[in-house]
Design a protein around this motif. Structure first.
Motif: not given
Length: 983
Positions: A111-138
């Motif tokens: 069981n999880v006894l305690q959830a986060p006690t601090t503020k957490v922010y969610q971000y979306d990550v994007g890439w420039g046109s020169e990056t092939d984001s389908s390449k996971r290793a890259l």
């Protein structure tokens, strides 16, 4: 019931690149109607390059669904897609099942006894046109670059990244968006310079530069998740994002220390187990977070921890690996290659070498400067034939052999294929001889294991509960939650103590055979032990098709076979034992079959000989054929079944010669169960002492049980064009003992049973049910047990399969459509039961009928785990059942007891089975139906039945249309479709 989930599009500004959330489909109407469409498989395809306009996560978009954690339940997936929750979704019953006896179990949940006690922010990550984001290793390399780490304030600020589109942090970036330029060439050269290695030349216009956009989208809302768990709020995208964040936090630290494969982690340096063929296995730890109703009856979060067994390529020279995979030396491999080059594209060697696709290798031809590559394919050329533009004079083509000899003073091996890499240089392919390549360590082996490797893997993976629990405890130490810097940073605490719950052991039914007295039932102690013998017992229903015209074909090979005397002795013993179990054999011809020898070289003609000779001897169409083979050759088995099923419409039984030679009574009794079922009989019935108390009207309601399963091709080369197989089974008697089954192809990796298959095959079987069982009337209710679908597909089962089934009954003229109750049966989970001292069987596994409703189940939805069988080897795996529709108004204890009791009347076993027989039979039928493929046989057999090709279309979310041929239909000349041909 809650109203529509709040869609992210309402809250956040959509970019122009957002999709409309509709799943892709290419069905042409022959296999699946266009609306509503199946949710595509979550097959790991990445989002397309986003560029400057970062589209925020919106789970109703197909490409964003892969960001969802599992175990959200059906409501969670409806909320994710922005769909209105159906009123028909069953809730967990107000009271738990109190039948049977109470027992104490330890679960592998923490069981999880305690959830986060601090503020957490969610971000979306994007890439420039020169990056092939389908390449996971890259993408990973860019995210881990110094430029990104510095810009995001690491290591002081600990960021979490899902490897795709989402990132989380406890800090808020300036102006709510970060734009980071990354020069990987520069960073790589700085690392090479620090290591004293030659710098990499950077050509103008070919720089490895990238732009990363990190944009704030929301603050993680822990309060909303708590409100949901407390029953004060409905599912929403906020809840999903929060669980997703917590799941990724739990995985972040282990993923940095161990080799990660999805939610499993493998420690480097663990002891390897050789499976042969260049493949090895070793154990790791599986970890996954989920919302549950915990052991204290609280709605909370828990972490499921289990053993993970992984198969990996052995880290060694590629040439040595090939020798091991093909079990040959270099000259023999050169001969194979020389033959395959005559038609390389369609050669078996090229297909087999396809298992190396995407394997990472290191080229070692340049000393002190090894370089890493990824294999694209083996080409049909050796080092003399494969050419590319000479780097010193691009106008001239130079062979790989000459280049390596001139450049590196190395002589590659001739007569073996060179390897083409995924990366190109100057837009030209890169070829490297296999002599100078070494397979990198810790790379997962994704192809299907051979029979020998599978046998070795089972030996490695199967462990008793005591050893499995020790492995779980070892996994807890590896995960080391107390010292996990990410968990500590975000204020998350997980208990190191497992959940201990109160479970129930349901009462076993009476297993009834024919006759009276002690021999007509199974003793209670044997029922609880989960195994009994057939000695002295008569089948509750003997064969309705009396044996008269039947034959036995002993197949001879150059390596030998059984002689006439051995076959005759077995047949005589079979007749004696079968009649002892109540089997009916006509004495007109002294009860003996026609015994003959078969020649495997004759292919399909061998089966024709057996059929014709048997018919000629008895002057009657054969009813049953038995074949004795020398080994477990799947091609021979399928050849026999294809001819018997599709050409002659006759039930058949295939036996191994080693068992026939031993001629043991217990083996023959097991064969008799299968033969009796195929000839219209049944082994036993179950009589319930519990159901009349739980649901007194249960037996009076006309009920039909339907099972369905879709099996997919094994991963590996060629699987993207191979057929999936759908099997539908239906009970055809009032005791739910005998079942009909029909199968067909189901496109390529299409999970939902197609409309065409349901209309054609379910409709055909439903007609027979209405005529025989319903006496002209349809059932009042249908229990549909579906196997093999993930949570994300539950909604599609209702929207497509159940819809089509109801329409099927309408087309049959039913004035009143049956009430459907739909239960999903799942095996692919990591929940295990560990009984306390004295509470389990002799191996420490739970007793048959062990039912778990807390500790690992959904907080609100109607699901349960049940272990109805006894594991002969290893640790028992319970089945996870979830009721997603209950129009038939089954009570919780009623449906749980019904499913458990029916596991005792599986028609070919003297044990209760793990799955409800309707689903088990669907497994058998789907596997058997592979013999009915509309393809040319391997050897002769010019008279094989072939169907006119009527292609079925299949699509996936990201691939071109694949044409799949339907199966050759069963021949019903001998009433085969009425028989349980699949057992």
């Amino acid at each position: 019931m809650a109203g529509p989930a709040k869609k992210r599009a309402v809250i956040e500004k959509q970019s122009s690149g957002s999709s409309d959330g509709k799943a892709s489909s290419g069905h042409d109407g022959a296999t699946q109607r266009s609306s509503p469409k199946s949710i595509p498989r979550l097959d790991g395809n990445r989002d397309p390059t986003i560029g400057r306009g970062i589209a925020p996560i919106e789970y109703s978009r197909t490409n964003d669904l892969k960001n969802i954690s599992e175990f959200l339940g059906m409501k969670g997936w409806y909320a994710a897609r922005g769909l209105q929750l159906p009123d028909s979704l069953p809730a967990r019953p107000a009271q738990f099942n109190n039948l049977g006896k109470e027992c104490t179990l330890t679960l592998n949940t923490f069981n999880v006894l305690q959830a986060p006690t601090t503020k957490v922010y969610q971000y979306d990550v994007g890439w420039g046109s020169e990056t092939d984001s389908s390449k996971r290793a890259l993408v990973k390399k860019i995210w881990d670059s110094k430029a990104v780490k510095s810009a995001l304030g690491e290591p002081e600020n600990l960021w979490i990244y899902d490897g795709n589109k989402l990132a989380w942090s406890g800090i808020r970036v300036e102006r709510d968006e970060a734009r980071i330029r990354v020069d990987l060439d520069q960073e790589e050269n700085e690392a090479l310079q620090a290591a004293g290695r030659p710098l990499r030349a950077i050509r103008p216009g070919k720089e490895n530069k990238h732009m990363v956009f990190v944009k704030l989208t929301r603050q993680v809302d822990f309060a909303h998740l708590n409100a949901f768990l407390n029953g004060q709020a409905s599912w929403s995208a906020d809840c999903i994002d929060t669980i997703n964040f917590l799941d990724h936090v739990l995985r972040e630290e282990p993923s940095r220390k161990y080799t990660q494969i999805k939610k499993s982690f493998f420690q480097r340096g663990e002891q390897r187990f050789d499976l042969g063929g260049g493949i090895e296995a070793f154990k790791g730890v599986f970890s996954s977070l989920r919302p549950v109703l915990n052991d204290k009856f609280q709605k909370t979060l828990t972490v499921n921890v289990d053993v993970a067994n992984g198969t990996f390529w052995r880290a060694q020279d590629l040439g040595r690996s090939i020798v091991q995979v093909f079990n040959c030396n270099t000259p023999q491999f050169q001969t194979k290659f020389r033959e395959a080059k005559k038609d390389w594209r369609h050669s078996l060697l090229r297909k087999d070498l396809g298992r190396y696709k995407r394997v990472g290798v290191t080229a070692v031809h340049v000393k002190n400067n090894p370089t890493q590559w990824t294999i694209e394919e083996f080409v049909g050329m050796d080092c003399h034939e494969a050419k590319f533009p000479d780097p010193d004079n691009p106008a001239i083509q130079v062979s790989v052999h000459d280049y390596f000899e001139k450049k590196y003073n190395l002589t590659p091996t001739s007569g073996v294929p060179v390897i083409k890499m995924t990366k190109k240089i100057r837009k030209a392919p890169v070829y490297i001889p296999l002599d100078y390549l070494r397979i990198d360590p810790n790379q997962r082996y994704n192809s299907k294991l051979s029979d020998r490797q599978t046998s070795e893997m089972i030996k490695f993976a199967v462990t008793l509960p005591k050893q499995r629990w020790e492995a779980v405890e070892h996994g807890i130490k590896l995960l080391n939650w107390n010292n996990d810097r990410y968990l500590n940073h975000y204020g998350i605490k997980v208990s190191n103590r497992p959940a201990t719950i109160k479970a129930r052991v349901l009462s076993s039914p009476i297993v009834q055979f024919a006759g009276s007295g002690p021999s007509s039932t199974i003793q209670p102690r044997d029922l609880l032990a989960g195994r009994w013998r057939l000695d002295g017992k008569k089948f509750i229903q003997g064969n309705t098709r009396e044996l008269l015209s039947w034959g036995v074909c002993a197949i001879a090979t150059p390596r030998g076979g059984l002689n006439q005397q051995q076959v005759t002795a077995f047949v005589q013993n079979f007749i004696k034992i079968y009649e002892g179990h109540g089997g009916r054999i006509n004495p007109k011809f002294n009860k003996m079959p026609h015994i003959m020898q078969g020649n495997l070289a004759r292919g399909g003609d061998m089966i024709a000989d057996a059929f014709n000779q048997t018919g000629n001897k008895f002057q009657l169409r054969p009813t049953f054929l038995m074949f004795i083979v020398n080994d477990r050759n799947i091609e021979v088995y399928r050849r026999i079944k294809k001819s018997c099923d599709c050409r002659y419409g006759i039930v058949s039984q295939v036996l191994q010669s080693k068992h026939v030679e031993r001629n043991q009574a217990q083996y023959i009794s097991n064969v008799c169960m299968k033969v009796n079922a195929k000839l219209g009989g049944a082994t036993c019935f179950t009589k319930s002492t519990t159901m009349p108390k739980v649901a007194p009207t249960h037996i009076t309601i006309p009920t039909m049980v339907i099972g369905a399963d879709v099996s997919h091709p094994a991963p590996g080369s060629g699987s993207d064009a191979a057929a999936s197989y759908a099997a539908i089974t239906m009970s055809i008697d009032a005791t739910f003992t005998r079942y009909l089954a029909e199968c067909n192809t189901n496109g390529n990796r299409v999970e939902m049973v197609t409309s065409q298959n349901i209309e054609q095959h379910l409709g055909n079987m439903a007609k027979k049910w209405i005529q025989r069982i319903g006496r002209g009337h349809p059932p009042k209710r249908v229990l549909y047990i579906r196997d093999g679908v993930s949570e994300g597909q539950y909604a599609a089962v209702l929207a497509e399969e159940v819809r089509d089934m109801k329409e099927c009954f309408q087309k049959l003229g039913c004035k009143e459509i049956p009430k459907f109750t739909v239960v999903i049966a799942g095996k692919r989970h990591h929940i295990r039961f560990f009984p306390g001292p004295g509470a389990g069987d002799r191996n420490g596994n739970p007793l048959p009928g062990t039912l778990v409703e807390t500790g690992c189940t959904h907080p609100f939805e109607f699901d349960w785990y049940m272990c109805s069988h006894v594991a002969i080897k290893g640790t028992a795996r319970p089945i996870h059942y979830q009721c997603i529709l209950n129009e038939g108004e089954w009570l919780g204890p009623e449906i749980q007891q019904f499913i458990f009791e029916h596991s005792y009347q599986y028609i070919r076993s003297t044990t209760p089975v793990s799955l409800h027989p309707a689903v088990y039979y669907a497994h058998l039928a789907a596997d058997r139906s592979r013999a009915h493929e509309n393809v040319s046989p391997v050897s002769s057999g010019k008279k094989e039945a072939r169907a006119e090709p009527k292609p079925q279309s299949s699509t996936g979310s990201s691939k071109a249309k694949v044409e799949i041929q339907p199966l050759i239909p069963l021949s019903n000349a001998g009433g085969l479709m009425e028989a349980m041909w699949f057992v």
